[in-house]
Each structure stands twice: as structure tokens, then as C-alpha cells.
Design an enzyme around this catalytic site. Structure first.
Site, PDB file in Angstrom:
ATOM      1  N   LYS A   8       0.831  -1.216   0.000  1.00 55.08           N
ATOM      2  CA  LYS A   8       0.000   0.000   0.000  1.00 55.08           C
ATOM      3  C   LYS A   8       0.861   1.259   0.000  1.00 55.08           C
ATOM      4  O   LYS A   8       0.601   2.201  -0.734  1.00 55.08           O
ATOM      5  CB  LYS A   8      -0.945   0.020   1.219  1.00 55.08           C
ATOM      6  CG  LYS A   8      -1.839  -1.215   1.324  1.00 55.08           C
ATOM      7  CD  LYS A   8      -2.855  -1.096   2.456  1.00 55.08           C
ATOM      8  CE  LYS A   8      -2.239  -1.023   3.844  1.00 55.08           C
ATOM      9  NZ  LYS A   8      -1.642  -2.282   4.332  1.00 55.08           N
ATOM     10  N   ARG A  59      11.919  -6.073   4.931  1.00 50.62           N
ATOM     11  CA  ARG A  59      11.638  -4.668   4.652  1.00 50.62           C
ATOM     12  C   ARG A  59      12.527  -3.741   5.473  1.00 50.62           C
ATOM     13  O   ARG A  59      12.701  -3.926   6.670  1.00 50.62           O
ATOM     14  CB  ARG A  59      10.164  -4.375   4.966  1.00 50.62           C
ATOM     15  CG  ARG A  59       9.781  -2.943   4.718  1.00 50.62           C
ATOM     16  CD  ARG A  59       8.292  -2.812   4.570  1.00 50.62           C
ATOM     17  NE  ARG A  59       7.600  -2.759   5.858  1.00 50.62           N
ATOM     18  CZ  ARG A  59       6.300  -2.522   5.966  1.00 50.62           C
ATOM     19  NH1 ARG A  59       5.555  -2.355   4.893  1.00 50.62           N
ATOM     20  NH2 ARG A  59       5.735  -2.483   7.154  1.00 50.62           N
ATOM     21  N   ARG A  99      11.860  -1.514  11.027  1.00 50.15           N
ATOM     22  CA  ARG A  99      10.826  -1.120  11.993  1.00 50.15           C
ATOM     23  C   ARG A  99      10.707  -2.176  13.083  1.00 50.15           C
ATOM     24  O   ARG A  99      10.827  -3.359  12.814  1.00 50.15           O
ATOM     25  CB  ARG A  99       9.487  -0.963  11.276  1.00 50.15           C
ATOM     26  CG  ARG A  99       9.250   0.429  10.748  1.00 50.15           C
ATOM     27  CD  ARG A  99       8.099   0.497   9.785  1.00 50.15           C
ATOM     28  NE  ARG A  99       6.894  -0.187  10.262  1.00 50.15           N
ATOM     29  CZ  ARG A  99       5.759  -0.237   9.574  1.00 50.15           C
ATOM     30  NH1 ARG A  99       5.661   0.352   8.397  1.00 50.15           N
ATOM     31  NH2 ARG A  99       4.707  -0.880  10.062  1.00 50.15           N
ATOM     32  N   ARG A 140      -9.242   0.520   9.708  1.00 51.10           N
ATOM     33  CA  ARG A 140      -8.696  -0.805   9.969  1.00 51.10           C
ATOM     34  C   ARG A 140      -9.641  -1.627  10.835  1.00 51.10           C
ATOM     35  O   ARG A 140      -9.334  -2.775  11.128  1.00 51.10           O
ATOM     36  CB  ARG A 140      -7.369  -0.639  10.730  1.00 51.10           C
ATOM     37  CG  ARG A 140      -6.118  -1.064   9.980  1.00 51.10           C
ATOM     38  CD  ARG A 140      -4.967  -0.850  10.936  1.00 51.10           C
ATOM     39  NE  ARG A 140      -3.734  -1.442  10.535  1.00 51.10           N
ATOM     40  CZ  ARG A 140      -2.789  -0.823   9.819  1.00 51.10           C
ATOM     41  NH1 ARG A 140      -2.981   0.381   9.361  1.00 51.10           N
ATOM     42  NH2 ARG A 140      -1.653  -1.436   9.579  1.00 51.10           N
ATOM     43  N   ARG A 155       0.683  -8.997  13.953  1.00 48.07           N
ATOM     44  CA  ARG A 155       0.003  -8.079  13.016  1.00 48.07           C
ATOM     45  C   ARG A 155      -0.886  -8.828  12.041  1.00 48.07           C
ATOM     46  O   ARG A 155      -1.953  -8.354  11.676  1.00 48.07           O
ATOM     47  CB  ARG A 155       1.038  -7.257  12.239  1.00 48.07           C
ATOM     48  CG  ARG A 155       1.565  -6.093  13.051  1.00 48.07           C
ATOM     49  CD  ARG A 155       2.903  -5.661  12.546  1.00 48.07           C
ATOM     50  NE  ARG A 155       2.848  -4.982  11.274  1.00 48.07           N
ATOM     51  CZ  ARG A 155       3.889  -4.875  10.448  1.00 48.07           C
ATOM     52  NH1 ARG A 155       5.037  -5.446  10.763  1.00 48.07           N
ATOM     53  NH2 ARG A 155       3.782  -4.201   9.336  1.00 48.07           N
TER      54      ARG A 155
HETATM   55  P1  ADP Z   1       1.485  -1.961   8.110  1.00 46.26           P
HETATM   56  O1  ADP Z   1       0.383  -1.668   7.143  1.00 46.26           O
HETATM   57  O2  ADP Z   1       2.754  -2.352   7.426  1.00 46.26           O
HETATM   58  O3  ADP Z   1       1.095  -2.877   9.219  1.00 46.26           O
HETATM   59  P2  ADP Z   1       1.304   0.731   9.215  1.00 46.26           P
HETATM   60  O4  ADP Z   1       2.463   1.613   9.104  1.00 46.26           O
HETATM   61  O5  ADP Z   1       0.105   1.029   8.408  1.00 46.26           O
HETATM   62  O6  ADP Z   1       1.902  -0.695   8.879  1.00 46.26           O
HETATM   63  O7  ADP Z   1       0.837   0.594  10.739  1.00 46.26           O
HETATM   64  C1  ADP Z   1       1.730   0.289  11.763  1.00 46.26           C
HETATM   65  C2  ADP Z   1       1.006   0.183  13.098  1.00 46.26           C
HETATM   66  O8  ADP Z   1       0.371   1.430  13.428  1.00 46.26           O
HETATM   67  C3  ADP Z   1      -0.130  -0.839  13.171  1.00 46.26           C
HETATM   68  O9  ADP Z   1       0.327  -2.143  13.417  1.00 46.26           O
HETATM   69  C4  ADP Z   1      -0.967  -0.263  14.329  1.00 46.26           C
HETATM   70  O10 ADP Z   1      -0.395  -0.539  15.577  1.00 46.26           O
HETATM   71  C5  ADP Z   1      -0.861   1.237  14.103  1.00 46.26           C
HETATM   72  N1  ADP Z   1      -1.972   1.720  13.256  1.00 46.26           N
HETATM   73  C6  ADP Z   1      -1.865   2.252  12.011  1.00 46.26           C
HETATM   74  N2  ADP Z   1      -3.080   2.563  11.514  1.00 46.26           N
HETATM   75  C7  ADP Z   1      -3.992   2.213  12.466  1.00 46.26           C
HETATM   76  C8  ADP Z   1      -5.404   2.254  12.563  1.00 46.26           C
HETATM   77  N3  ADP Z   1      -6.156   2.732  11.550  1.00 46.26           N
HETATM   78  N4  ADP Z   1      -5.987   1.800  13.698  1.00 46.26           N
HETATM   79  C9  ADP Z   1      -5.270   1.328  14.701  1.00 46.26           C
HETATM   80  N5  ADP Z   1      -3.937   1.247  14.688  1.00 46.26           N
HETATM   81  C10 ADP Z   1      -3.285   1.677  13.594  1.00 46.26           C
END
Ligand code: ADP
Ligand code: ZN
Length: 208
Positions: free
Chosen positions: A13, A124, A155, A85, A166
């Protein structure tokens, strides 16, 4: 045009966002990037979110919803990456869009087999300046001006224990959104198990 990117962690994404933003003049809202910069700035929100993120859990809905809706208000064309999410987040977004008399035009679902995701995520590396991501397999790393090799890091949540958490979180809380947006006839499935260029072409076909 307002777009939501939906898909498991590591499905590409973020990579496609960089292209879409330029091509379609969208404002990129990546909740993950916003949260990471809040953590780097040691803000109140950052300190609340840090623990959840490092473990691979979701940050509580109330914090996320407030954070996102504050920004969407003033934006013309949005590219939402990492939000919603949960069903609860999707309902809040729907309500807000109604109030603003805006609409979601497409929900792009990045479909990738789970085995490939774990492999991608563990390889990554991310740039802490511009959030661009690379694979340890890449031969060269190109970033925007001012970023250097020292800015690349793995990360915390791309380490093995957090990755599997996750994935579980995604299956339990985020996957139900596929049905939610399918019912609304917004879901467009993309084969994201392809090269960056191929995925980008598939998206273009939908958006043009
Ligand atoms: P990825 O899509 O690779 O898991 P992101 O950078 O989108 O990584 O998100 C990293 C972390 O940030 C998630 O695992 C969560 O803890 C938090 N996070 C991001 N977006 C949300 C959301 N919409 N609701 C709750 N937690 C979120
Ligand atoms: Zn960079």
C-alpha cells in the site's frame, strides 16, 4: 477523488501510495506514518500509541479516529492508507464523509498470499525521513534528496514476533472490512502479488 487502500501489512500500500499521490494529486494520509512521526516527536499521542504498535496491536479506535478526522476535514482528495482498519473506524469515516458531503470512490484491496507477506515484511527496511520502503534484496536504495543510508532501519514491528501478531490482528479486525465495502459495491480487488509496475498498471485501469 477519495480512495481507501485496504490490505494486509506488507501488501504494498505504501509503495503504491507514493505513485498515486503524484499521478492523481491526492493527499496521502498514512496512519502508520503519522503515528511513527508522533512517536519520534515524543508527543502525547505518540507515547500512548508506541506500545501497541511495537507489539503489532492496533492503537485504540478513539485515538485513531480523532487523529484522522481532524485532517480529512480540510482535504479535497484523499488517499487513505492504513485507515479504516476496523468496522468501527469505517463507520466513523462514513459518518464524517456524509457530514462533509463527500464520498469514497474506490476501495482498493491489495490481495497477496500470507506466506509472501511474512517474507516481504521480514526483509523490509524503511527510511525514517521519508517513510519510503525497500527490500534487503534491493541492489540500490534510492530516496528523496537529503536521505542517506544511515536513515534506513528495520521497523520494530517488522521483527518476527510482531509480524505474526500483526497478521492475526489483520485477520480478526481488518478483514471484515472486505465484506463491508463489497456490500457497498466499492471494493476493487487487485492482484498485489505482482511487480510494482504491474500493480500500478492494474490500479490505473480502475481509476481512469
Ligand atoms: P502496516 O500496514 O505495514 O502494518 P502501518 O504503518 O500502516 O503498517 O501501521 C503500523 C502500526 O500502526 C499498526 O500495526 C498499528 O499498531 C498502528 N496503526 C496504524 N493505523 C492504524 C489504525 N487505523 N488503527 C489502529 N492502529 C493503527
Ligand atoms: Zn528517505
Amino acid at each position: 477523488m477519495n480512495i481507501i487502500l485496504l490490505g494486509p501489512p506488507g501488501s504494498g500500500k505504501g509503495t503504491q501510495s507514493q505513485k498515486l499521490v503524484e499521478k492523481y494529486k491526492l493527499s496521502h494520509i498514512s496512519t502508520g506514518d503519522i503515528l511513527r512521526s508522533q512517536i519520534a516527536n515524543k508527543s502525547d499521542l505518540g507515547s500512548k500509541a508506541k506500545n501497541y504498535m511495537e507489539k503489532g496491536e492496533l492503537v485504540p479506535d478513539n485515538l485513531i479516529i480523532e487523529m484522522v478526522l481532524k485532517t480529512t476535514e480540510s482535504i479535497e482528495s484523499i488517499l487513505l492508507d492504513g485507515f479504516p482498519r476496523t468496522i468501527n473506524q469505517a463507520l466513523s469515516l462514513e459518518k464524517e464523509m456524509n457530514i462533509l458531503e463527500k464520498e469514497i470512490d474506490h476501495v482498493l484491496y491489495f490481495d497477496v498470499p500470507f506466506e509472501d507477506l511474512i517474507n516481504r515484511l521480514s526483509k523490509r527496511i524503511s527510511c525514517k525521513n521519508c517513510s519510503k520502503t525497500f527490500s534487503k534484496d534491493d541492489k540500490e536504495y534510492f530516496c528523496i534528496d537529503g536521505c542517506s543510508f544511515q536513515d534506513l532501519y528495520q521497523r520494530e514491528d517488522d521483527k518476527p514476533s510482531a509480524i505474526s501478531k500483526r497478521m492475526d490482528t489483520y485477520k480478526e479486525l481488518t478483514e471484515p472490512l472486505l465484506e463491508f465495502y463489497k456490500t457497498k459495491d466499492l471494493l476493487k480487488k487487485i492482484n498485489a502479488n505482482a511487480s510494482i509496475v504491474e500493480v500500478s498498471l492494474e490500479i490505473d485501469k480502475i481509476l481512469q
